[in-house]
Design a protein around this motif. Structure first.
Motif, PDB file in Angstrom:
ATOM      1  N   HIS A  67      -7.093 -16.497  -6.548  1.00 53.72           N
ATOM      2  CA  HIS A  67      -8.395 -16.428  -7.215  1.00 53.72           C
ATOM      3  C   HIS A  67      -9.324 -17.524  -6.701  1.00 53.72           C
ATOM      4  O   HIS A  67     -10.526 -17.279  -6.476  1.00 53.72           O
ATOM      5  CB  HIS A  67      -8.197 -16.551  -8.720  1.00 53.72           C
ATOM      6  N   GLN A 309      -8.957 -14.973 -16.961  1.00 56.48           N
ATOM      7  CA  GLN A 309      -9.887 -13.854 -17.197  1.00 56.48           C
ATOM      8  C   GLN A 309      -9.760 -12.805 -16.094  1.00 56.48           C
ATOM      9  O   GLN A 309      -9.761 -11.604 -16.355  1.00 56.48           O
ATOM     10  CB  GLN A 309     -11.315 -14.386 -17.273  1.00 56.48           C
ATOM     11  N   TRP A 310      -9.667 -13.274 -14.863  1.00 54.26           N
ATOM     12  CA  TRP A 310      -9.513 -12.368 -13.724  1.00 54.26           C
ATOM     13  C   TRP A 310      -8.218 -11.566 -13.826  1.00 54.26           C
ATOM     14  O   TRP A 310      -8.198 -10.351 -13.607  1.00 54.26           O
ATOM     15  CB  TRP A 310      -9.541 -13.196 -12.439  1.00 54.26           C
ATOM     16  N   ASP A 312      -6.549 -10.704 -16.417  1.00 49.65           N
ATOM     17  CA  ASP A 312      -6.511  -9.754 -17.537  1.00 49.65           C
ATOM     18  C   ASP A 312      -7.437  -8.561 -17.347  1.00 49.65           C
ATOM     19  O   ASP A 312      -7.494  -7.672 -18.204  1.00 49.65           O
ATOM     20  CB  ASP A 312      -6.868 -10.482 -18.845  1.00 49.65           C
ATOM     21  N   GLN A 313      -8.142  -8.510 -16.232  1.00 45.29           N
ATOM     22  CA  GLN A 313      -9.027  -7.369 -15.992  1.00 45.29           C
ATOM     23  C   GLN A 313      -8.220  -6.101 -15.743  1.00 45.29           C
ATOM     24  O   GLN A 313      -7.396  -6.056 -14.834  1.00 45.29           O
ATOM     25  CB  GLN A 313      -9.906  -7.628 -14.759  1.00 45.29           C
ATOM     26  N   THR A 315      -7.542  -2.633 -14.072  1.00 49.58           N
ATOM     27  CA  THR A 315      -8.042  -2.070 -12.815  1.00 49.58           C
ATOM     28  C   THR A 315      -7.784  -0.576 -12.709  1.00 49.58           C
ATOM     29  O   THR A 315      -8.425   0.109 -11.913  1.00 49.58           O
ATOM     30  CB  THR A 315      -7.380  -2.760 -11.614  1.00 49.58           C
ATOM     31  N   THR A 371      -3.336  -4.203 -14.771  1.00 53.47           N
ATOM     32  CA  THR A 371      -4.292  -5.304 -14.675  1.00 53.47           C
ATOM     33  C   THR A 371      -4.095  -6.029 -13.346  1.00 53.47           C
ATOM     34  O   THR A 371      -3.114  -5.801 -12.630  1.00 53.47           O
ATOM     35  CB  THR A 371      -4.088  -6.305 -15.824  1.00 53.47           C
ATOM     36  N   ARG A 502      -6.611  -2.890  -5.572  1.00 53.05           N
ATOM     37  CA  ARG A 502      -7.740  -2.767  -6.516  1.00 53.05           C
ATOM     38  C   ARG A 502      -8.736  -1.710  -6.023  1.00 53.05           C
ATOM     39  O   ARG A 502      -9.231  -0.901  -6.822  1.00 53.05           O
ATOM     40  CB  ARG A 502      -8.441  -4.112  -6.684  1.00 53.05           C
ATOM     41  N   GLU A 506     -10.100   1.819  -7.748  1.00 53.39           N
ATOM     42  CA  GLU A 506     -11.515   2.163  -7.898  1.00 53.39           C
ATOM     43  C   GLU A 506     -11.788   3.585  -7.418  1.00 53.39           C
ATOM     44  O   GLU A 506     -12.658   4.285  -7.969  1.00 53.39           O
ATOM     45  CB  GLU A 506     -12.375   1.172  -7.115  1.00 53.39           C
TER      46      GLU A 506
END
Length: 523
Positions: A67, A309-310, A312-313, A315, A371, A502, A506
């Protein structure tokens, strides 16, 4: 008679573990530089003469550092910030220091208040050590003169992306160390010479029996036997925990992921104006029960909050089952998670043959909601992808190499070849292929285990060529896959695999778990 004493503390293979946390599960752990900082602070209060070193593989290995590189590399490198606060006096360049590219590494070196040592990592333009000084001298208050010289495993070009090491020549670590040890004794005349080697042992340190194929990746045993003038050899790279003596050289390796550290005590006495080593001993100590340093926690807080925070996103979603219940079974029989990774690689590269592996035995696959934490827990290396032009003969050779992962154990069942477990777990060096059909018969001799290889229902042709996507580590020959280096490169995909996973989500917000049983492992 005058006496003196030196305490050496050192870490190796910390791999981005700044805080006492396991990011895949968010559980607390007895590891990390924030705990090690407490050890050093205590030592400074109780020890008159202290030397604090790191032996490499410091900046890569956790989601925190992934990160940081992706989102915060305009700020100071957190691992360097912590080591500056701890007050280490030198670090050695490790092979994983190159994983994020030369810009990140050179910024890392610039931000360090300590030198980086690697006497055999040479600037091709100047023929001098790329990262500055090859060794340094520390004179104790007693007058004892200590020399520390650093070298790095020269096997790095077999693993690393060429653009990450452009302009760098990795000379043989053994030969370079021999030259520098001789130079240091002739010029500096130290009372104690410490060699800090980011590499390990190619032989059992007690019996001398080979423990791995002698490729030159690890040369610690040979260094002790062939180089005169080394008093202490600090090692790493293999993620082992050991202490011992080889040819009167004290050797130590302190584990990995910041779970422990090495402590070496050296006692001297003075005779007719000369300092002599009276005693030297080494121990590997754990961080279990050591409190976390509050200053280190405060220093890391902003980046850690951003990392959490990143992670827990959400995807994407999985329809079906991609969880891994048995890592061994996921290698013996096709698993939907492995098929998912292959599909990501083929989609990103635009080819229909792919190679991947289950990277370690802690991988749990994906649940119904995925995530970033799930992604980095399963794919922890910053690998990029390469499409190679391989012949059918290359593919067959690679399959035979991969098939050596298996043995028939004492119970007559299929098991894991101990060479892939000891002295360092290397499960990631067993590959599985997509886009072809093949069968491994473990009862056949190593080198003759592949009973058939087909593509689109037809046998592959040994002298025809095929486009195959694989990660850069393997494409460069990592894991002793000698059939891959110097093969024509059709395409390079510069995004690392975490980003590609990721990206795939998308494109396909919900991914169905599929299973195409294209290979068999039988006995």
């Amino acid at each position: 008679m005058d006496t003196a004493k030196l305490t050496i503390l050192y870490t190796s293979d910390v791999h981005g573990n700044a805080l006492p946390i396991i990011y895949g599960t968010n559980e607390t752990a007895d590891s990390g530089l924030a705990k090690y900082a407490t050890v050093v602070k205590r030592a400074r209060k109780s020890t008159n003469e202290l030397l604090i070193l790191d032996n490499g593989d410091l900046i890569q290995g956790t989601p925190l550092m992934t990160h940081y590189v992706k989102e915060h590399n305009d700020k100071a490198n957190p691992m360097i910030g912590l080591m500056n606060k701890i007050g280490i006096e030198a670090s050695v360049i490790g092979n994983h220091e190159f994983n994020f590219g030369k810009e990140i590494l050179e910024n890392t070196v610039d931000q360090s208040s300590f030198p980086w040592l690697s006497a055999n990592t040479i600037n091709q333009s100047t023929d001098k050590p790329y990262f500055g000084i090859p060794y340094f001298i520390k004179t104790l208050s007693s007058g004892v003169k200590v020399a520390v010289v650093g070298v790095t495993t020269h096997y790095i070009p077999n693993w690393e992306s060429p653009d990450h090491i452009d302009g760098i020549n990795f000379k043989d670590a053994l030969t370079s160390l021999k030259e520098w040890v001789s130079h240091i004794h002739r010029i500096e005349k130290p009372d104690l010479l410490i060699a800090s080697y980011h590499g390990g042992f190619e032989r059992d340190i007690e019996s001398g029996e080979p423990t791995e194929t002698l490729t030159g990746e690890n040369q610690g045993y040979q260094m002790c036997q062939e180089i005169e003038g080394i008093d202490i050899l600090l090692t790493g790279h293999q993620h082992r925990t050991l202490t011992g003596t080889i040819n009167d050289v004290l050797v130590i390796q302190p584990g990995f992921n910041g779970q422990g550290y090495g402590e070496i005590e050296v006692e001297f006495n003075q005779d007719q104006g000369e300092w002599n080593i009276n005693k030297k001993c080494a121990n590997v100590l754990e961080l279990k029960g050591v409190p976390t340093d509050s200053e280190a926690l405060e220093y890391m807080k902003e980046l850690e909050d951003s990392t959490q925070q990143w992670l827990d996103q959400p995807t994407g979603c999985i329809e079906g089952d991609m969880t891994i219940k048995s890592p061994f079974q996921a290698r013996v029989k096709k698993h939907s998670f492995i098929e998912f990774i292959q599909n990501v690689q083929m989609a990103a590269a635009g080819v229909d043959i792919s190679v991947t592996s289950l990277l370690n035995n802690r991988s749990t696959g994906f649940g119904s909601i995925v995530t970033m934490r799930d992604i980095v827990a399963n794919y922890m290396y910053p690998n990029t992808l390469v499409v190679l032009e391989l012949t059918g003969a290359d593919i067959l050779a690679a399959l035979e190499k991969s098939a050596s992962y298996f043995i028939i154990n004492d119970s007559g069942e299929i098991g894991v070849n101990p060479a892939f477990v000891h002295p360092k777990p290397q499960h990631y060096n067993y590959d599985m292929w997509e886009g072809i059909e093949y069968r491994i018969n473990v009862r056949n001799p190593v080198g003759s285990r592949i009973e058939f290889v087909r593509k689109d229902g037809k046998p592959i042709v040994l002298d025809e060529t095929y486009a195959v996507v694989l990660n850069n580590y393997r494409a460069n020959g990592g894991g002793n896959y000698h059939m891959f280096p110097n093969k024509p490169i059709i395409k390079e995909v510069q995004q690392d695999t975490v980003e590609l996973i990721r990206w795939y989500f998308e494109q396909h917000r919900t991914v169905k778990a599929t299973l195409t049983e294209n290979f068999q492992v039988i006995k």
